[in-house]
Design a protein around this motif. Sequence first.
Motif, PDB file in Angstrom:
ATOM      1  N   LEU A   1     104.207   9.380 -11.121  1.00 26.75           N
ATOM      2  CA  LEU A   1     102.856   9.570 -10.590  1.00 26.75           C
ATOM      3  C   LEU A   1     101.850   8.723 -11.350  1.00 26.75           C
ATOM      4  CD1 LEU A   1     101.022  11.098  -8.609  1.00 26.75           C
ATOM      5  CD2 LEU A   1     100.763  12.865 -10.351  1.00 26.75           C
ATOM      6  N   GLN A   2     100.958   8.104 -10.592  1.00 26.73           N
ATOM      7  CA  GLN A   2      99.844   7.342 -11.146  1.00 26.73           C
ATOM      8  C   GLN A   2      98.563   7.719 -10.420  1.00 26.73           C
ATOM      9  OE1 GLN A   2     101.155   3.296 -10.423  1.00 26.73           O
ATOM     10  NE2 GLN A   2     101.854   3.051 -12.533  1.00 26.73           N
ATOM     11  N   ILE A   3      97.448   7.593 -11.134  1.00 29.17           N
ATOM     12  CA  ILE A   3      96.149   7.746 -10.497  1.00 29.17           C
ATOM     13  C   ILE A   3      95.252   6.612 -10.988  1.00 29.17           C
ATOM     14  CG2 ILE A   3      95.393   9.405 -12.273  1.00 29.17           C
ATOM     15  CD1 ILE A   3      93.622  10.648 -10.047  1.00 29.17           C
ATOM     16  N   GLN A   4      94.652   5.926 -10.038  1.00 24.29           N
ATOM     17  CA  GLN A   4      93.800   4.772 -10.325  1.00 24.29           C
ATOM     18  C   GLN A   4      92.339   5.183 -10.158  1.00 24.29           C
ATOM     19  OE1 GLN A   4      94.827   0.899  -8.500  1.00 24.29           O
ATOM     20  NE2 GLN A   4      92.706   0.801  -7.843  1.00 24.29           N
ATOM     21  N   MET A   5      91.564   5.003 -11.220  1.00 30.52           N
ATOM     22  CA  MET A   5      90.169   5.425 -11.222  1.00 30.52           C
ATOM     23  C   MET A   5      89.265   4.244 -11.559  1.00 30.52           C
ATOM     24  SD  MET A   5      90.623   9.009 -13.315  1.00 30.52           S
ATOM     25  CE  MET A   5      91.571   8.182 -14.593  1.00 30.52           C
ATOM     26  N   GLU A   6      88.067   4.317 -11.056  1.00 28.53           N
ATOM     27  CA  GLU A   6      87.046   3.325 -11.387  1.00 28.53           C
ATOM     28  C   GLU A   6      86.067   3.961 -12.361  1.00 28.53           C
ATOM     29  OE1 GLU A   6      83.570   1.838  -8.771  1.00 28.53           O
ATOM     30  OE2 GLU A   6      85.264   0.512  -8.310  1.00 28.53           O
ATOM     31  N   ALA A   7      85.825   3.277 -13.470  1.00 29.06           N
ATOM     32  CA  ALA A   7      84.966   3.840 -14.509  1.00 29.06           C
ATOM     33  C   ALA A   7      83.516   3.854 -14.064  1.00 29.06           C
ATOM     34  CB  ALA A   7      85.119   3.047 -15.802  1.00 29.06           C
ATOM     35  N   ALA A   8      82.797   4.871 -14.517  1.00 27.81           N
ATOM     36  CA  ALA A   8      81.392   5.053 -14.156  1.00 27.81           C
ATOM     37  C   ALA A   8      80.512   4.676 -15.342  1.00 27.81           C
ATOM     38  CB  ALA A   8      81.127   6.498 -13.741  1.00 27.81           C
ATOM     39  N   PRO A   9      79.442   3.890 -15.133  1.00 30.42           N
ATOM     40  CA  PRO A   9      78.542   3.526 -16.243  1.00 30.42           C
ATOM     41  C   PRO A   9      77.693   4.721 -16.663  1.00 30.42           C
ATOM     42  CG  PRO A   9      77.706   2.657 -14.168  1.00 30.42           C
ATOM     43  CD  PRO A   9      79.046   3.257 -13.861  1.00 30.42           C
ATOM     44  N   PHE A  10      77.462   4.815 -17.979  1.00 26.36           N
ATOM     45  CA  PHE A  10      76.719   5.960 -18.524  1.00 26.36           C
ATOM     46  C   PHE A  10      75.912   5.480 -19.717  1.00 26.36           C
ATOM     47  CE2 PHE A  10      76.117   9.777 -21.049  1.00 26.36           C
ATOM     48  CZ  PHE A  10      75.840  10.738 -20.085  1.00 26.36           C
ATOM     49  N   ARG A  11      74.606   5.847 -19.741  1.00 24.15           N
ATOM     50  CA  ARG A  11      73.739   5.482 -20.860  1.00 24.15           C
ATOM     51  C   ARG A  11      74.094   6.295 -22.099  1.00 24.15           C
ATOM     52  NH1 ARG A  11      69.673   6.277 -16.885  1.00 24.15           N
ATOM     53  NH2 ARG A  11      68.670   4.382 -16.147  1.00 24.15           N
ATOM     54  N   SER A  12      73.895   5.666 -23.225  1.00 17.31           N
ATOM     55  CA  SER A  12      74.066   6.381 -24.484  1.00 17.31           C
ATOM     56  C   SER A  12      72.941   7.395 -24.666  1.00 17.31           C
ATOM     57  CB  SER A  12      74.095   5.389 -25.649  1.00 17.31           C
ATOM     58  OG  SER A  12      74.085   6.073 -26.885  1.00 17.31           O
ATOM     59  N   LYS A  13      73.254   8.477 -25.355  1.00 17.74           N
ATOM     60  CA  LYS A  13      72.246   9.508 -25.611  1.00 17.74           C
ATOM     61  C   LYS A  13      71.364   9.175 -26.810  1.00 17.74           C
ATOM     62  CE  LYS A  13      74.977  13.361 -23.764  1.00 17.74           C
ATOM     63  NZ  LYS A  13      75.617  14.666 -24.089  1.00 17.74           N
TER      64      LYS A  13
END
Length: 1119
Positions: free
Chosen positions: A144-156
């Motif tokens: 099993l594999q799952i392919q995901m696209e990373a989401a951009p997130f600002r630093s806190k």
Amino acid sequence: MCGPAMFPAGPRWPRVRVLQVLWALLTVLLASRRLWAIKDFEECTWQVVLNEFKRVGENGASDRFFEQELVDTVGNLFHMLVDSPIDPREKYLGFPYYLKINYSCEEKHSEDLVRMGHLTGLKPVVLVTFQSPVNFYRWKIEQLQIQMEAAPFRSKEPCIAEEVCSMSWYTPMPIKNGSVVMRVDVSSNGLGTFIPDKRFQVNINGFLKRNQDNDIQFTVGDELFNLMPQYFVGISSRPLWHTVDQSPVLILGGIPNEKYVLMTDTSFKDFSLVELSIDSCWVGSFYCPQSGFTATIYDTVATESTLFIRQNQLVYYFTGTYTTLYERNRGSGSWVRVLASECIKKLCPVYFHSNGSEYIMALTTGKHEGFVHFGTIRDGQVSFEMLPREWSVCEQIGANDDLELLYHIPEFIPEARGLEFLMILGTESYTNTVMTPKGISCNPYNHLIFIWGNFLLQSSNKENFIYLADFPKELSIKYMTRSFRGAVAIVTETEEIWYLLEGTYRVYRLFPSKGWKVHISLQLMQQSSLYASNETMLTLFYEGSKLYQLVYLMNNQKGQLVKRLMPVEQLLMYQQHTSHYDLDRKGGYLMLSFTNFCPFSVMRLRNLPGPQRYTRQERYRARPPHVLERSGFHNENSLAIYQGLIYYLLWLHSVYDKPYADPVHDPTWRWWEKNKQDQDYYFFLASNWRSAGGVFIEMDSYEKIYNLKSAYELPERIFLDKGTEYSFAIFLSAQSRSFRTMADLGTVFELHSHVDVGVVLADPGCIEASVKQEVLINRNAVLFSITLKDKKVCYDQGISGHHLMKSSMTVNVVGSSGLCFQETHAGARMQGNLMVPVFIGCPPGKRLAFDITYTLEYSRLKNKHYFDCVQVDPEMPCFLFRDIFYPFFLIQDLVTGDSGSFQGSYVLLVVGGGPTLDTLKDYNKDEIYRFNSPLDKTHSLIWTTRTKRTTKDSAFHIMSHESPGIEWLCLENAPCYDNVPQGIFAPEFFFKVLVSNRGVDTSTYCNYQLTFLLHIHGLPLSPKRALFILMVSLSVFVGLVIFYIAFCLLWPLVVKGCTMIRWKINDIIASESYYTYASISGMSSMQSLRRSRMGSMFSSRMTEDKAEPKEAVERQLMT
């Protein structure tokens, strides 16, 4: 050893002339010009760390992977997503960790690079591969594999910029039951900076816990944070033993006089030095000779859930806490000592698991020398058995005919007489050097066995051994490490490193060598942080098909432990180019040229089929929800929603193994079944920035991929079902005009090439290969078409993915081993030798399902009608008892998405049942025989069929898709006979049906087994109960008729009696009223009052009962 480890002591190398060294370096530079041209870009690399759910956005945060419980905090967010395609009534959970992704380039600030990448459209694509579990009895075998696209997130962190100062990309780090080893591949979406793909090992560490202060600590001992040089400098390297591809945590001992080990859950990308919490005791006795005592941990073996160590003669194990594998209470609280009464001199690993378990061997000395303690590990439980059970091997060699002697090793090393290899036949001459065997190693895929010591013997059939003469008899092998993909690395007692391709006969020395000297000189010139002039190798191991070193470096009195790639291909290239070159004078200058020993210039793979059908790799794609923010940055809520969506997608995958087939063969079909028609509406809301929760969930972003394309290389593995073929082609461009013409008498001239390809099969009796050559003279090339096919003879039937037979196919270009290389942006790659593991049997991901849709359609067609139950259940439609039942089944391929009618034969058995779901009962073997066998004489049959074909013992019917159907009987001794109705409707019954093709279907290796519930209604009553119910019904009916007649006859009399009673009551009331008012009125008024009163009474009486005769009323008035 420090210094000698990388620059061995002994006789100095012959001093070479300065000119020769310069020409050798020039040769290397010219040979690498194409590689440098390819690398004409910034060298950038991905960086991945784990962040806990609550630490997203913190700079510098990096967490360890040990939490395994799902996070129940994302469900509230889904309740806010009104007007979204999700169902808020479903359960949505989150995972405890995120993957934080950045990248860096040489001499550039990482934060600036990430911002630039985001602005140029760069998005990391993360592919998580879950390793199949060991215990296939508890968990389903699947790739099993799952392919995901990373989401951009600002630093806190505080930022004075308007938009962003620092940022990262995040994806959920999913967890799957049964898997503790995960492989994370990070690649680019093709926009922005070019960054090569990179692979990370992200494994669950079950040997960590939180203490009372919420700090993370090891359960096996205490972590040390000061890596002192004396722990590593000058020590000897040792093997890294573990179950291949299954061990999440690796352990390495060998630190002198200390209870210290190195532990890692990232394949030594990160590591910890741990002092084990064991008692340093030494129990010596007359049967356990010990020359001395030491605290050193000599042998270490890692398995999927358990760690083993040996200290002196003592053996301990520790089981980690893995709730994804078994119950929580299986983890050890402390080290457990086993084989306490034995003297153990060696622990030996078993590299591959089988039959749902892992194994380990403990070799004894002393009183039980010649015995082996064979350990079995399953679900964290460890047990040992001493083998052989009755006698010692040492005592029975040569004295017991029952003991099979596979091979008798010669006493002395053979005389090779200048040959690369020598077949041991017993007729060869021998040297005076005694053979000293130290170990044996076997590859279960190609069955290649090595026996090693101060020699190297190789065999592929356990009978005929070949002596590899390239390995000098003056050296002694300390250990071997194998990739199990065709490559072998050898470490000697003097820390020399040798290399061998399995199936070939030439052994190459990698260190020390001319190639190594050139390589390390170039690395030191480039000031590489992975090399030093003073270094010690701790271990040598394979990770996939790449060879790595764990090395301790000393620079300016500072130590550093690093993992680095052993550049095998580069070393062989350097060695070849520095040894074979010529200087030719061209006019007034010298021209440098070197000999290329590779028989071809270009090698490409062509006509590769889609990989999923053969690799059985299932893959899902999931993209983050769209955020309704102009900058495109996600927030904590949107990331949490992404977590919940990934969880629900994997949950749909896990529950898809239902007996009733869905109308659409896809696990995600039910997710979007009711919302697909509103897809445009959801898009309209998002386009107008009106989506609830500030996110837009695109249904097409969560899907299963069935059409992966080939990556122009052979697959990682090949699964072959019965008679399955795998075909591909190899294109070879020759170095020069390497064709010749041949003609036989009476035939035309044919072209033949000097470039030849050989195919070696590990089991030629089970699989076969055919090679077809096509000469492309206009392109100076040859095309070899290769077909691998199963012979249908070596495997019976098995459950999908269980007990597969291991084999392999090796493709060799003749004369290319160790001589042919391809230069790529990722470095040099060896060519001409391809090895692919082959698994024969029932491939994972195939299942049998009940085709309820077509069964209903066909039943309605044949029976001319269809009656469902009164209470309709869409998940389990009913079938009428008196109708002929025509079952149909599907073979569903969960990997490729294929779903077709099962055309094979099968046996159908009723193995359980009950009148309700709560009263279901499983039948025993005798009952199953009586209820299903046509030979039954006890009147217990539940069903029958007109099919005449039966099993060999005639016990059961053999059916197929062409069978005439099933007729329900429910004879007097059957459990469905005389079923009491639960209401006013006809009786119902639930049958538990087992369908299996084992032993009756020769079209596949798969033993398909399907168990499902069948709801039958309209069952007839037994004659006695029917008669009883009839008599009771007639009695009740007759009683009701009689009661009706009596009622009609007696009703007037009842009414009359009631009327008379009422009149008398009225008279009494009137009399009392008369005497009460007699004093007030006179006689005349009293008479008129009486008349008027009687008149009113008469009128009321006439109103109440108009049917009463007039004469009766007048008589009443005269009284």
